[in-house]
Design an enzyme around this catalytic site. Structure first.
Site, PDB file in Angstrom:
ATOM      1  N   ARG A  60      38.594  36.362  52.485  1.00 58.70           N
ATOM      2  CA  ARG A  60      38.946  36.148  51.078  1.00 58.70           C
ATOM      3  C   ARG A  60      40.369  35.617  50.969  1.00 58.70           C
ATOM      4  O   ARG A  60      40.644  34.708  50.187  1.00 58.70           O
ATOM      5  CB  ARG A  60      38.791  37.437  50.274  1.00 58.70           C
ATOM      6  CG  ARG A  60      37.343  37.820  50.058  1.00 58.70           C
ATOM      7  CD  ARG A  60      37.213  39.047  49.192  1.00 58.70           C
ATOM      8  NE  ARG A  60      37.549  38.738  47.794  1.00 58.70           N
ATOM      9  CZ  ARG A  60      37.736  39.664  46.868  1.00 58.70           C
ATOM     10  NH1 ARG A  60      37.640  40.945  47.161  1.00 58.70           N
ATOM     11  NH2 ARG A  60      38.035  39.323  45.631  1.00 58.70           N
ATOM     12  N   CYS A 113      45.580  42.905  45.667  1.00 62.34           N
ATOM     13  CA  CYS A 113      44.256  42.659  46.250  1.00 62.34           C
ATOM     14  C   CYS A 113      43.493  41.786  45.265  1.00 62.34           C
ATOM     15  O   CYS A 113      44.069  40.867  44.704  1.00 62.34           O
ATOM     16  CB  CYS A 113      43.546  43.977  46.556  1.00 62.34           C
ATOM     17  SG  CYS A 113      43.329  45.038  45.113  1.00 62.34           S
TER      18      CYS A 113
END
Length: 156
Positions: A60, A113
């Site tokens: 990611r 995040c």
């Protein structure tokens, strides 16, 4: 019940902690406190003196995979420390000394995040390691990409 809970129960760690499965304990006296100084907004993340630590998976972070957000990648200048790297193969936090040796260091760290949740996992790892706590960019990647003027990086 989750596998990590079953392992904890099967190993009978609850016996030494006084924990009794499915039995309510006495009310505690702990009261939460909140300090706005631990939070950083998008402007605070752009400060060049801040080390940005991304808790998402490397895929990611690099922009190779993005199962949740509309844009893949990371905040420019960030480094990747997946929250999963804080755990042993058994799913428990690594020893404080090991975390201390592995966690990135700086005087000014901001943890983020995708949505601010696993960033807290990294902050907890710093606490376990006995290090100063990073600040939290609670909006994280999902908030960062809401403004198309903000830069996006991919790759390492």
């Amino acid at each position: 019940m989750e596998a990590c809970q079953l392992g904890w129960l099967q190993e009978e760690r609850w016996r030494s902690s006084g924990y009794r499965p499915n039995a309510p304990g006495p009310p505690g006296s702990w009261k939460p406190t909140f300090d706005n100084e631990v939070l950083v907004d998008a402007e605070g993340v752009t400060d060049s003196s801040v080390m940005k630590v991304d808790a998402r998976s490397l895929e990611r972070f690099r922009g190779e995979s993005e199962p949740i957000d509309a844009v893949a990648g990371h905040i420019p200048g960030a480094i990747c420390r997946p929250s999963s790297a804080n755990l042993t193969e058994q799913g428990t936090f690594k020893a404080p000394q090991q975390l201390d040796a592995e966690l990135p260091g700086s005087d000014h760290i901001v943890s983020y995040c995708g949505s601010g949740v696993t960033a807290c996992h990294n902050i907890l790892a710093y606490a376990i390691a006995g290090r100063p706590l990073p600040r939290l960019y609670a909006g994280s990647w999902s908030h960062w990409i809401c403004d198309p003027k903000r830069p996006v990086a991919t790759g390492n």
